[in-house]
Design a protein around this motif. Structure first.
Motif, PDB file in Angstrom:
ATOM      1  N   THR A 169      57.215  40.486  31.262  1.00 11.49           N
ATOM      2  CA  THR A 169      56.419  41.243  32.224  1.00 11.49           C
ATOM      3  C   THR A 169      56.953  41.017  33.634  1.00 11.49           C
ATOM      4  O   THR A 169      57.085  39.866  34.066  1.00 11.49           O
ATOM      5  CB  THR A 169      54.937  40.812  32.171  1.00 11.49           C
ATOM      6  N   LEU A 170      57.264  42.095  34.332  1.00 12.24           N
ATOM      7  CA  LEU A 170      57.667  41.997  35.733  1.00 12.24           C
ATOM      8  C   LEU A 170      56.426  41.739  36.570  1.00 12.24           C
ATOM      9  O   LEU A 170      55.420  42.456  36.451  1.00 12.24           O
ATOM     10  CB  LEU A 170      58.340  43.294  36.183  1.00 12.24           C
ATOM     11  N   VAL A 171      56.477  40.692  37.411  1.00  7.08           N
ATOM     12  CA  VAL A 171      55.288  40.309  38.180  1.00  7.08           C
ATOM     13  C   VAL A 171      55.587  40.239  39.669  1.00  7.08           C
ATOM     14  O   VAL A 171      56.730  40.025  40.091  1.00  7.08           O
ATOM     15  CB  VAL A 171      54.730  38.944  37.708  1.00  7.08           C
ATOM     16  N   LEU A 172      54.525  40.451  40.442  1.00  2.10           N
ATOM     17  CA  LEU A 172      54.554  40.180  41.875  1.00  2.10           C
ATOM     18  C   LEU A 172      54.032  38.770  42.076  1.00  2.10           C
ATOM     19  O   LEU A 172      52.950  38.428  41.597  1.00  2.10           O
ATOM     20  CB  LEU A 172      53.662  41.170  42.633  1.00  2.10           C
ATOM     21  N   GLU A 173      54.796  37.963  42.790  1.00  3.10           N
ATOM     22  CA  GLU A 173      54.380  36.588  43.057  1.00  3.10           C
ATOM     23  C   GLU A 173      53.839  36.476  44.476  1.00  3.10           C
ATOM     24  O   GLU A 173      54.450  36.948  45.428  1.00  3.10           O
ATOM     25  CB  GLU A 173      55.555  35.632  42.890  1.00  3.10           C
ATOM     26  N   THR A 178      51.845  30.915  42.962  1.00  2.00           N
ATOM     27  CA  THR A 178      50.661  30.470  42.226  1.00  2.00           C
ATOM     28  C   THR A 178      49.797  31.631  41.757  1.00  2.00           C
ATOM     29  O   THR A 178      48.896  31.435  40.937  1.00  2.00           O
ATOM     30  CB  THR A 178      49.805  29.526  43.086  1.00  2.00           C
ATOM     31  N   VAL A 179      50.041  32.838  42.282  1.00  2.89           N
ATOM     32  CA  VAL A 179      49.316  34.034  41.858  1.00  2.89           C
ATOM     33  C   VAL A 179      50.341  35.072  41.417  1.00  2.89           C
ATOM     34  O   VAL A 179      51.319  35.337  42.126  1.00  2.89           O
ATOM     35  CB  VAL A 179      48.441  34.601  42.998  1.00  2.89           C
ATOM     36  N   ARG A 180      50.119  35.647  40.230  1.00  7.26           N
ATOM     37  CA  ARG A 180      51.034  36.654  39.692  1.00  7.26           C
ATOM     38  C   ARG A 180      50.256  37.903  39.307  1.00  7.26           C
ATOM     39  O   ARG A 180      49.203  37.812  38.663  1.00  7.26           O
ATOM     40  CB  ARG A 180      51.761  36.110  38.455  1.00  7.26           C
ATOM     41  N   LEU A 181      50.799  39.055  39.684  1.00 14.12           N
ATOM     42  CA  LEU A 181      50.195  40.341  39.362  1.00 14.12           C
ATOM     43  C   LEU A 181      51.199  41.177  38.574  1.00 14.12           C
ATOM     44  O   LEU A 181      52.408  41.075  38.802  1.00 14.12           O
ATOM     45  CB  LEU A 181      49.794  41.095  40.635  1.00 14.12           C
ATOM     46  N   ASP A 182      50.715  42.001  37.678  1.00 17.80           N
ATOM     47  CA  ASP A 182      51.588  42.882  36.906  1.00 17.80           C
ATOM     48  C   ASP A 182      52.208  43.909  37.846  1.00 17.80           C
ATOM     49  O   ASP A 182      51.513  44.785  38.386  1.00 17.80           O
ATOM     50  CB  ASP A 182      50.775  43.583  35.811  1.00 17.80           C
ATOM     51  N   ALA A 183      53.515  43.812  38.071  1.00 20.49           N
ATOM     52  CA  ALA A 183      54.180  44.679  39.052  1.00 20.49           C
ATOM     53  C   ALA A 183      54.170  46.134  38.623  1.00 20.49           C
ATOM     54  O   ALA A 183      54.052  47.034  39.467  1.00 20.49           O
ATOM     55  CB  ALA A 183      55.621  44.208  39.261  1.00 20.49           C
ATOM     56  N   VAL A 196      49.131  25.324  37.058  1.00 18.34           N
ATOM     57  CA  VAL A 196      49.042  26.515  36.216  1.00 18.34           C
ATOM     58  C   VAL A 196      48.887  27.739  37.121  1.00 18.34           C
ATOM     59  O   VAL A 196      48.021  27.766  38.005  1.00 18.34           O
ATOM     60  CB  VAL A 196      47.857  26.416  35.243  1.00 18.34           C
ATOM     61  N   ALA A 197      49.731  28.732  36.914  1.00 19.83           N
ATOM     62  CA  ALA A 197      49.686  29.937  37.745  1.00 19.83           C
ATOM     63  C   ALA A 197      48.473  30.797  37.386  1.00 19.83           C
ATOM     64  O   ALA A 197      48.057  30.865  36.229  1.00 19.83           O
ATOM     65  CB  ALA A 197      50.962  30.742  37.563  1.00 19.83           C
ATOM     66  N   GLU A 198      47.915  31.439  38.408  1.00 20.12           N
ATOM     67  CA  GLU A 198      46.806  32.373  38.217  1.00 20.12           C
ATOM     68  C   GLU A 198      47.394  33.758  37.966  1.00 20.12           C
ATOM     69  O   GLU A 198      47.981  34.365  38.861  1.00 20.12           O
ATOM     70  CB  GLU A 198      45.905  32.385  39.454  1.00 20.12           C
ATOM     71  N   GLU A 199      47.255  34.273  36.744  1.00 16.15           N
ATOM     72  CA  GLU A 199      47.837  35.564  36.379  1.00 16.15           C
ATOM     73  C   GLU A 199      46.742  36.620  36.262  1.00 16.15           C
ATOM     74  O   GLU A 199      45.738  36.410  35.568  1.00 16.15           O
ATOM     75  CB  GLU A 199      48.612  35.449  35.067  1.00 16.15           C
ATOM     76  N   ARG A 200      46.961  37.756  36.956  1.00 15.30           N
ATOM     77  CA  ARG A 200      45.995  38.854  36.953  1.00 15.30           C
ATOM     78  C   ARG A 200      46.746  40.119  36.538  1.00 15.30           C
ATOM     79  O   ARG A 200      47.325  40.813  37.373  1.00 15.30           O
ATOM     80  CB  ARG A 200      45.361  39.027  38.342  1.00 15.30           C
ATOM     81  N   PHE A 201      46.748  40.405  35.239  1.00 18.22           N
ATOM     82  CA  PHE A 201      47.574  41.491  34.720  1.00 18.22           C
ATOM     83  C   PHE A 201      46.797  42.788  34.496  1.00 18.22           C
ATOM     84  O   PHE A 201      47.368  43.785  34.063  1.00 18.22           O
ATOM     85  CB  PHE A 201      48.257  41.070  33.416  1.00 18.22           C
ATOM     86  N   SER A 202      45.494  42.792  34.777  1.00 18.47           N
ATOM     87  CA  SER A 202      44.702  44.019  34.746  1.00 18.47           C
ATOM     88  C   SER A 202      44.413  44.449  36.182  1.00 18.47           C
ATOM     89  O   SER A 202      44.414  43.617  37.099  1.00 18.47           O
ATOM     90  CB  SER A 202      43.385  43.814  33.988  1.00 18.47           C
TER      91      SER A 202
END
Length: 351
Positions: A239-243, A248-253, A322-328
């Motif tokens: 998954t390509l993410v925005l950091e 520490t925060v990742r979003l679905d790019a 642990v990174a905070e991932e928000r993929f929705s």
């Protein structure tokens, strides 16, 4: 104020192509002036994205076009590539001037005047070069703006954080949502706590974080524009993410790419914990940053260019969390659904 019964508001005239290009030049220059990347801003534009950008920023122009039954003047499709080429030349000259570099001024001094008779030119390209933009006038306008932003206090509050313990109905809904630990929310200024409201049409990205994360906020948040990386979770596809916030925060790019052009000159991100909010205004230039992110999101084969990430984020001091991932993504800009709803549930279409 009272108007006579027979009073009628003036009907705006149809927008002309020279006027359309003038307004486009002004809006692009304003966005580019936030970080001085004038040439890059024009280089990334296409005829299609340029008009989308203008109509998004200028509702009045969109309404004038719609009133006369068209999206843009008919000549725009043929004229726009020449106009964009000319503006790239102008931006090159402006950046050279700002950096004190020499350049050939003959191209500017010999540019056709917009006041000349169009009939004196035989080919379409010659006409467009004349009435789409006066290159010298554009150079002087862009340079004047570039010089002025160097001497005045910046209006944007980028690289700053505003804290509050106030809340709002929307913030309370996000805090109560069972989906907040995997969702990034898109909300409008009017939905924020009163102390954080600035301009009612301003758009924000909201991310709920644990209290422990918020306690170390100053260690993580740098206010830089998001960077790109790839998260690998076999057997799922990468998954390509925005950091953000030191990774520490990742979003679905790929999901976020469709919305990033809406932020224009800054990326306001509201981090919320159980008892406080931190509004961090990040550096961002939608004409460049959003376009780059969107381009990479569309090309999966390009993702190998970016670093791979595991479940942990490594901080500058070498420690890991642990990174905070928000993929929705919950798009509250265009829906009235409660923010407690499942962001991935399709909204029913009324018939």
């Amino acid at each position: 104020m009272h108007y006579p019964e027979d009073f009628e508001l003036p009907v705006p005239e149809a927008i002309t192509l020279p006027e359309l290009f003038f307004e486009l030049e002004k809006e692009v220059s304003e966005v580019a002036s936030t970080d001085g990347r004038y040439l890059a801003a024009w280089q990334y534009l296409t005829p299609a994205t340029a008009i989308e950008f203008l109509l998004r920023r200028r509702v009045d122009i969109e309404e004038r076009c719609r009133r006369y039954g068209y999206s843009v003047p008919a000549e725009y499709v043929e004229a726009a590539p020449i106009f964009l080429r000319d503006m790239c030349r102008v931006a090159t000259f402006v950046e050279a001037t700002l950096e004190g570099k020499p350049f050939n001024d003959s191209m500017l001094s010999t540019a056709p005047s917009t006041k000349r008779d169009l009939q004196s030119f035989g080919t379409f390209e010659q006409k467009v070069s004349q009435w789409s933009t006066d290159i010298r006038a554009s150079y002087e306008r862009m340079l004047s703006l570039a010089l002025s932003v160097r001497t005045i206090e910046p209006r944007a509050i980028a690289r700053m954080t505003t804290w509050t313990t106030e809340t709002s109905r929307s913030i309370d809904e996000i805090r109560a949502s069972g989906f907040a630990d995997r969702t990034a929310y898109l909300v409008r200024d009017m939905q924020l706590p009163s102390s954080l409201k600035t301009v009612f049409w301003r758009k924000h990205l909201v991310i709920k974080v644990p209290d422990e994360w918020m306690d170390k906020y100053s260690t993580y948040v740098t206010h830089d524009a998001p960077s790109l990386a790839v998260v690998c979770r076999p057997p799922e596809d990468p998954t390509l993410v925005l950091e953000l916030a030191s990774g520490t925060v990742r979003l679905d790019a790929t999901r976020m790419a469709a919305y990033l052009h809406e932020f224009d000159t800054e990326l306001p991100i509201l981090f919320i914990s159980n008892d406080s909010c931190a509004l961090a205004v990040h550096r961002f230039n939608s004409l460049i940053d959003a376009t780059i992110i969107e381009d990479f999101a569309r090309r999966p084969e390009s993702h190998e260019l970016f670093p791979e990430r595991g479940a942990l984020a490594t901080l500058p001091d070498g420690s890991t969390i642990v990174a905070e991932e928000r993929f929705s993504v919950f798009d509250r800009w265009s829906t009235e659904r409660p923010l407690t709803d499942d962001p991935d549930e399709l909204e029913e279409i009324p018939f």
